[in-house]
Design a protein around this motif. Structure first.
Motif, PDB file in Angstrom:
ATOM      1  N   SER A   1       4.282  25.243  14.894  1.00  0.00           N
ATOM      2  CA  SER A   1       4.049  23.966  14.224  1.00  0.00           C
ATOM      3  C   SER A   1       3.681  22.934  15.291  1.00  0.00           C
TER       4      SER A   1
ATOM      5  N   ARG B   1       4.025  25.904  10.488  1.00  0.00           N
ATOM      6  CA  ARG B   1       4.459  27.290  10.294  1.00  0.00           C
ATOM      7  C   ARG B   1       3.293  28.268  10.315  1.00  0.00           C
TER       8      ARG B   1
ATOM      9  N   GLU C   1       6.047  23.292  18.563  1.00  0.00           N
ATOM     10  CA  GLU C   1       7.316  24.004  18.414  1.00  0.00           C
ATOM     11  C   GLU C   1       7.038  25.445  18.019  1.00  0.00           C
TER      12      GLU C   1
ATOM     13  N   ALA D   1       9.037  28.849  16.621  1.00  0.00           N
ATOM     14  CA  ALA D   1      10.276  29.249  15.956  1.00  0.00           C
ATOM     15  C   ALA D   1      10.294  30.766  15.799  1.00  0.00           C
TER      16      ALA D   1
ATOM     17  N   ARG E   1      11.823  33.870  13.796  1.00  0.00           N
ATOM     18  CA  ARG E   1      12.479  34.245  12.541  1.00  0.00           C
ATOM     19  C   ARG E   1      12.875  35.717  12.585  1.00  0.00           C
TER      20      ARG E   1
ATOM     21  N   ILE F   1      15.267  31.360  10.575  1.00  0.00           N
ATOM     22  CA  ILE F   1      15.035  30.878  11.936  1.00  0.00           C
ATOM     23  C   ILE F   1      16.309  31.046  12.749  1.00  0.00           C
TER      24      ILE F   1
ATOM     25  N   ARG G   1      14.511  28.400  18.524  1.00  0.00           N
ATOM     26  CA  ARG G   1      13.369  27.499  18.627  1.00  0.00           C
ATOM     27  C   ARG G   1      13.203  27.066  20.076  1.00  0.00           C
ATOM     28  N   ASP G   2      11.985  26.676  20.410  1.00  0.00           N
ATOM     29  CA  ASP G   2      11.729  25.967  21.660  1.00  0.00           C
ATOM     30  C   ASP G   2      10.493  25.108  21.434  1.00  0.00           C
ATOM     31  N   ALA G   3      10.409  23.999  22.159  1.00  0.00           N
ATOM     32  CA  ALA G   3       9.300  23.061  21.963  1.00  0.00           C
ATOM     33  C   ALA G   3       8.837  22.524  23.307  1.00  0.00           C
TER      34      ALA G   3
END
Length: 677
Positions: free
Chosen positions: A69, A82, A145, A147, A149, A154, A157-159
């Motif tokens: 995203s 997504r 970001e 994610a 799954r 989920i 996460r990392d951004a």
């Protein structure tokens, strides 16, 4: 939180590295943190920004998926939401260029998520007709970001933040000045004068050469982003500086021109300028400095005499000289403000400065005839003298070389090329010193841009070898031309077989079995360094080891008195061993000599696993590190273990001071074994 919970981590950007390095040297690639789109052309090719990421602790027998995203700055809703990220890795295609290939998330290693620039632009345009337009200063920050799954839920996460620039609008403000202001000036000053063009305007040389310079380094930046080359260690910083400089210069001129400047903006743009987005830029505008420059726009009228024929007098050259110097002086102060707005870059700004300086020299060499059409009225030998003359040197006219300070007393001046080279180098050095004093950038040596990195200086000195090395380091041939596709030449990276031979020729690796050397060579990363390009910087991080293949490097240490050269290393020698063994910051700066250098970078993660099976390798590194440290005590008597422990102590100690990771290495009997990491 369970320690077995799955993890996703984005690999951060590192200067001098690119995502494509991962295919050649696994573990030495990185994510990109800048990219571009072109909102002015529907036919522009789509760009993809590559983010490298790792996955750990994936549960067996479960469905695993990754999605992407992206949010533009100031937007609450994602522009891209997504988007599935297929499992892909970076490989080399048949031509040796980085490419994406299908992979398996469970196979380990580093995977790639591609941020599609065209899709991002299309989605952003749906909410804002000009998402990268004037109001946004032609670029946006984007939060990306990833994610992970597992069975649809989920679990990680990392951004990261990246920047996207609109390539179609870069330089458009300078073009406005050339296309709107200069023709209007000429129409007012000399309506209907035959043969008069914007090339006769006093501002034309500095604008035409400046735009060509920017086009050259932008070409290098875009090729780095497209093909994952490394013509610049960090394209983002130079994009920031260049764009802020364009805004400050253009708006400073608009303000200085008063009512005349209003013609350079439309109503919507003037409204945007008053908004909060431009507050930091408005605070740094200097219209009073640009008013003096704006007064230097008058074209010289034709003069009687044998050289007076034409749309302007030959003294128009002097007006161009005065206008250029005035323009550069105001531009020089704006450059300081642009660096403040761009933010600090203490690691690799010097290499960017060298590239910009040489691209400015290339622009002068390319545009001199076009920028100074008045010279065409001179005989060929006078024209060449006016272009290439260096103050005091009259050998081209059959005279002698006299001290420049002496001939300067009688009005002798440098020609176009020497004057441009000297003026711009001094300007860049002054800005660099100002920036270093404020912690905004750093450089090695007494001056950020020494004479040794100048193309024009090399040509004036008749040093064809140095000129060729500078050209080669920047991706050009001796003729200053790019390759047939319009891009810069890629460094010819040695094949794995040749890299294996390079390792075999180095004393440090000669004792390793051939198959071990072949594995190391296959994962080594070649670095083709330009003149004075730094490969490590004192105080910086990293634990790679470097082998010099061609050329030589200088080792410099910084102390209170400045940077002092402590060694020169040649082909077959290595450096970087102390940081590899201790995890300490780099103890010195290492840069290529004036002829450039080719080095192989070998990751510490590839070397450390060899220490247990090949203890002589670590012993050699320890002895080398000890030799390069000032002697603290004589070597003890006794067997190998005692002597080796002594040299290791000198190479590594004091562990607390250098940040040695506990257990990184340990001595067991007479052998060296890797400790837990």
């Amino acid at each position: 939180m369970s320690i077995d919970r799955p993890r996703l981590a984005i690999v951060p950007f590192e200067p001098t590295r690119r995502p494509g390095d991962e295919a050649l040297a696994p573990g030495l690639g990185c994510s990109e943190h800048v990219d571009y789109v072109d909102s002015t052309s529907a036919d522009a090719p789509g760009q993809e920004l590559w983010l490298l990421f790792t996955l750990d602790r994936l549960p067996a027998g479960r469905d695993v998926a990754v999605e992407l995203s992206a949010w533009l700055d100031g937007s609450e809703a994602p522009a891209l939401a997504r988007r599935p990220v297929p499992a892909r890795a970076i490989v080399r295609d048949a031509e040796g260029r980085p490419a994406l290939a299908s992979a398996d998330y469970r196979a380990g290693g580093r995977h790639v998520a591609a941020l599609p620039g065209r899709a991002l632009l299309a989605a952003a345009t749906a909410a804002d007709p000009e998402p990268f337009g004037f109001r946004h200063r032609f670029h946006r920050r984007v939060r990306v970001e990833l994610a992970l799954r597992v069975d649809g839920a989920i679990v990680a996460r990392d951004a990261c933040e990246v920047e996207i620039y609109d390539a179609g609008r870069m330089g458009s403000l300078y073009r406005r000045l050339c296309e709107r202001l200069l023709p209007a000036d000429l129409a007012d000053q000399a309506p209907g004068r035959a043969g008069l063009t914007i090339a006769h305007h006093p501002w034309y040389p500095v604008l035409a050469i400046g735009m060509t310079k920017a086009d050259l380094y932008m070409r290098a930046i875009f090729q780095d982003l497209d093909d994952h080359t490394t013509h610049l260690p960090d394209p983002r910083w130079l994009l920031r500086v260049g764009l802020y400089l364009e805004w400050l210069t253009f708006l400073g001129i608009v303000e200085a021109l008063g009512e005349r400047g209003r013609d350079l903006l439309d109503d919507a743009e003037r409204e945007h300028l008053a908004g909060p987005e431009f507050a930091a830029v408005r605070a740094r505008l200097r219209p009073e400095a640009w008013r003096e420059v704006c007064a230097q726009r008058e074209v010289a009228p034709p003069r009687p005499g044998p050289l007076g024929a034409g749309p302007v007098g030959l003294d128009n050259l002097l007006r161009k000289r005065r206008a250029t110097l005035g323009f550069l002086h105001a531009h020089h102060e704006d450059l300081k403000a642009a660096i403040e707005l761009a933010g600090p870059n203490r690691g690799d700004a010097q290499e960017a400065w060298h590239r910009v300086f040489r691209d400015a020299e290339r622009a002068v060499l390319r545009r001199a005839r076009d920028a100074f059409p008045e010279l065409e009225r001179l005989p060929a030998w006078q024209r060449e003298f006016a272009l290439w003359h260096r103050r005091g040197d009259f050998r081209a006219l059959g005279g002698a070389a006299l001290p420049g300070w002496l001939t300067g007393l009688f009005g002798d001046q440098d020609g176009v090329f020497a004057a441009a080279c000297n003026s711009y180098r001094e300007s860049l050095n002054d800005v660099a010193a100002w920036s270093r004093a404020r912690g905004l950038m750093d450089y090695t040596g007494g001056r950020c841009v020494p004479r040794e990195v100048s193309l024009i200086e090399a040509r004036l000195a008749g040093d064809a070898g140095r000129a060729a090395a500078l050209q080669r380091g920047d991706g050009y041939g001796p003729d200053q031309a790019p390759d047939r596709s319009g891009g810069l030449r890629r460094a010819a990276l040695p094949a794995a077989e040749r890299r294996g031979g390079m390792l075999a020729g180095a004393a440090l690796f000669a004792a390793l079995p051939a198959d071990v050397r072949a594995r190391l060579a296959a994962r080594a990363r070649p670095r083709d360094l330009a003149a004075y390009e730094r490969v490590v910087v004192q105080g910086g991080g990293g634990d790679s080891l470097f082998l010099i293949v061609e050329g030589d490097v200088e080792v410099l240490r910084r102390a209170a008195g400045g940077d002092r050269r402590v060694a020169r290393l040649g082909a077959g020698e290595v450096f970087g061993e102390r940081a590899l063994l201790t995890a300490a910051p780099r103890a010195a700066t290492v840069r290529a000599g004036t002829g450039g250098a080719l080095v192989l970078e070998i990751a510490g993660d590839d070397l450390r696993p060899l220490f247990g099976a090949h203890p002589g390798l670590m012993a050699a590194l320890a002895f080398l590190g000890a030799e390069r440290r000032p002697p603290a005590a004589p070597a003890p008597e006794g067997g190998l273990a005692a002597r080796l422990a002594h040299y290791l102590g000198r190479a590594l100690a004091p562990a607390e001071a250098v940040g040695l990771a506990p257990g990184r290495v340990r001595l067991v009997g007479h052998a060296i074994r890797p400790g837990p990491r």
